[in-house]
Design an enzyme around this catalytic site. Structure first.
Site, PDB file in Angstrom:
ATOM      1  N   GLY A 108      -1.331  -8.150  -1.362  1.00 19.09           N
ATOM      2  CA  GLY A 108      -0.299  -7.004  -1.451  1.00 19.09           C
ATOM      3  C   GLY A 108      -0.414  -6.313  -0.206  1.00 19.09           C
ATOM      4  O   GLY A 108      -1.459  -5.751   0.082  1.00 19.09           O
ATOM      5  N   CYS A 109       0.644  -6.144   0.577  1.00 15.40           N
ATOM      6  CA  CYS A 109       0.613  -5.325   1.843  1.00 15.40           C
ATOM      7  C   CYS A 109       0.788  -3.947   1.772  1.00 15.40           C
ATOM      8  O   CYS A 109       1.757  -3.619   1.214  1.00 15.40           O
ATOM      9  CB  CYS A 109       1.600  -5.942   2.725  1.00 15.40           C
ATOM     10  N   VAL A 110      -0.164  -3.092   1.967  1.00 15.76           N
ATOM     11  CA  VAL A 110      -0.134  -1.651   2.065  1.00 15.76           C
ATOM     12  C   VAL A 110      -0.701  -1.280   3.326  1.00 15.76           C
ATOM     13  O   VAL A 110      -1.158  -1.744   4.177  1.00 15.76           O
ATOM     14  CB  VAL A 110      -0.759  -0.851   0.996  1.00 15.76           C
TER      15      VAL A 110
END
Lengths: 105, 409
Positions: free
Chosen positions: A103-105
């Site tokens: 998940g890209c944060v």
């Protein structure tokens, strides 16, 4: 690390419940995990996604995103959702024996 | 004379110019920065514009005021980067050669990636707040809105400032309460993620905040299209959400220059070493800020932490020393939660946001993963810090690498 025994083979899973080592993957594993995920039968369309994901992962070292599946794999996003309902990127990665997509944060 | 060329004079490019100018030998190195816009936008401030807290004036200043006097500033579009020839070509056809290239071309929203998004409703009852135009148009709309269904949707990850959409709905809850119309507004937060945020601990906490503020969560909502004629958004698996007001976070992509130069991935983000910030394909190219393909947050704090690693690595590259793998994905975000309070999170590639005190262990004054008034004031002070310290590349009282001291597992 957890282990899971499917039929006759035992596989090691990572902390997220994904196959720890993608090279230990078998088609049998894919079929059994798919059944766990509520997919009764893997069709040619499913295998097309799984095979693209595996070869792309080997080449690029990252689990392909939905956008990459569309752009490079030619897999329409709507079809992907139909094949792997509810969170297709994660579900398909799990069946394909790849790590959980980042998940890209 | 050797050339160090920086593409983009936003947050990351400006910080790099300010950090490198005093350190590079000016008899040997000419620093040149190229950008197409004279205006520097304080992008964290865009969030406050729709609610009338900040105006345009508060978030725009001339770029040149923040760049060192001794560098060469070129205001032009860039046609293409030619990494094999160590040069770039400007729109005019002029060629600029480089010895070292730093790419800081950022990311932008692309509402056109979603079918129907830029149709009849665009900037009528569909708004973004990631551009000055969107944020000011939304401010004007909200001023006269009498209530109804407000849906905020995130189109796909990654997005710039991944907490901003949550802050928007928290602030909206507060603002509608202040206006006396909260009971007439239904707020829904639609996201392609399984929860409010990507990191599990923070996602749980922020999900509870949504609950407490009576904001609906629509998880796993991968938007396929917008139908402006009936005010609906439709997901790939056929789910529908009705809206009277749609606030959208469109697909974020790297600059089109990257696509023209064939240097990016599907979203025009550039393959970058996650720890040294060197390009994976060209050893004399470095990437900083939103332009990278890294799984770190696309945010100003991250660009700042990266700059502290990158300026050392540029000097080491010049001196032919091995690069330091010291960027750890560190991000630090104040999350405005409404009613004069805020939450602070601090995390990196491997360690998710944890509770504790920050930046002084055990003391604070800021509290991690907790809602406090001090955190809100930290957020509001940050605008001053940004213009006066951060852009100038000044040393900050926070280490580039994440610190576990003061954090609790």
């Amino acid at each position: 690390m957890a282990e899971v025994t499917l039929n006759t083979s035992t596989f090691t899973l990572d902390g997220d419940g994904y196959l720890a080592d993608h090279t230990t993957w078998t088609e049998e594993f894919a079929r059994d995990i798919a059944a766990q995920e509520g997919i009764e039968k893997l069709t040619d369309a499913h295998w097309n996604v799984i095979n693209f994901m595996r070869s792309d992962y080997t080449e690029k070292g990252a689990v392909p995103t939905i956008r990459r599946l569309k752009k490079s794999g030619g897999i329409a996003t709507k079809d992907l959702y139909a094949l792997f309902p509810d969170g297709p990127a994660k579900k398909a990665a799990r069946i394909a024996g790849l790590p959980m997509p980042k998940g890209c944060v | 004379m050797r050339n160090l060329l920086i593409l983009g004079a936003g947050t990351a490019g400006t910080i790099m110019a300010n950090r490198l100018y005093p350190t590079l030998d000016s008899d040997k190195w000419q620093i040149t920065i190229v950008d197409q816009d004279e205006k520097h936008y304080y992008q964290p401030g865009f969030l406050f514009i729709p609610f009338g807290i900040y105006s345009k004036r508060d978030v725009i200043k001339p770029k040149r005021d923040y760049l060192p006097a001794g560098i060469n500033i070129i205001m032009s579009k860039i046609e293409i980067i030619e990494p094999e020839k160590n040069q770039i070509k400007l729109e005019s056809g002029k060629i600029l050669p480089y010895d070292i290239l730093i790419i800081a071309t950022g990311s932008r929203i692309h509402p056109g990636e979603t079918e129907g998004m830029k149709g009849d409703g665009w900037h009528k009852n569909i708004f973004d707040f990631y551009t000055i135009e969107g944020a000011t148009a939304l401010a004007n709309y909200l001023k006269y809105w009498e209530g109804g269904k407000m849906v905020l949707n995130i189109t796909e990850m990654p997005i710039k400032c991944p907490v901003a959409p949550l802050e928007f709905v928290f602030l909206a809850d507060w603002w509608f309460t202040e206006q006396g119309i909260r009971d007439k507004v239904e707020i829904t937060f639609a996201t392609p993620l399984p929860g409010a945020f990507t990191k599990p601990k923070a996602s749980k906490l922020l999900g509870d905040f949504l609950d407490n503020k009576s904001i609906n969560l629509a998880p796993e909502f991968g938007i396929e299209s917008v139908d402006s004629s009936v005010n609906k958004i439709i997901s790939f698996d056929g789910k529908e959400l009705d809206y009277d007001l749609l606030v959208t976070i469109p697909t974020n992509m790297g600059d089109e220059l990257i696509e023209r130069s064939d240097m990016g991935d599907e979203l025009n983000f550039i393959p970058t070493d996650p720890n040294t910030l060197q390009s994976k394909n060209y050893e004399n190219i470095f990437i900083i800020g939103d332009a990278t393909d890294l799984p770190s947050s696309k945010a100003g704090s991250v660009a700042h932490f990266q700059s502290e690693v990158l300026d050392k690595n540029i000097l080491r590259f010049i001196d032919k020393r091995p690069l330091l793998p010291h960027f750890d994905g560190h991000a630090n975000c104040f999350i405005e939660s409404g009613f004069g309070k805020g939450i602070l999170i601090d995390f990196n590639y491997d360690i998710e946001p944890l509770p504790g005190k920050f930046p002084l262990p055990g003391i604070g004054p800021f509290s991690l993963l907790q809602e406090t008034k001090a955190n809100h004031w930290g957020k509001m002070m940050f605008r001053w810090v940004y213009w006066n310290l951060l852009l100038k590349g000044a040393e900050m009282p926070i280490e580039a690498q994440m610190n576990m001291a003061g954090k609790r597992r």
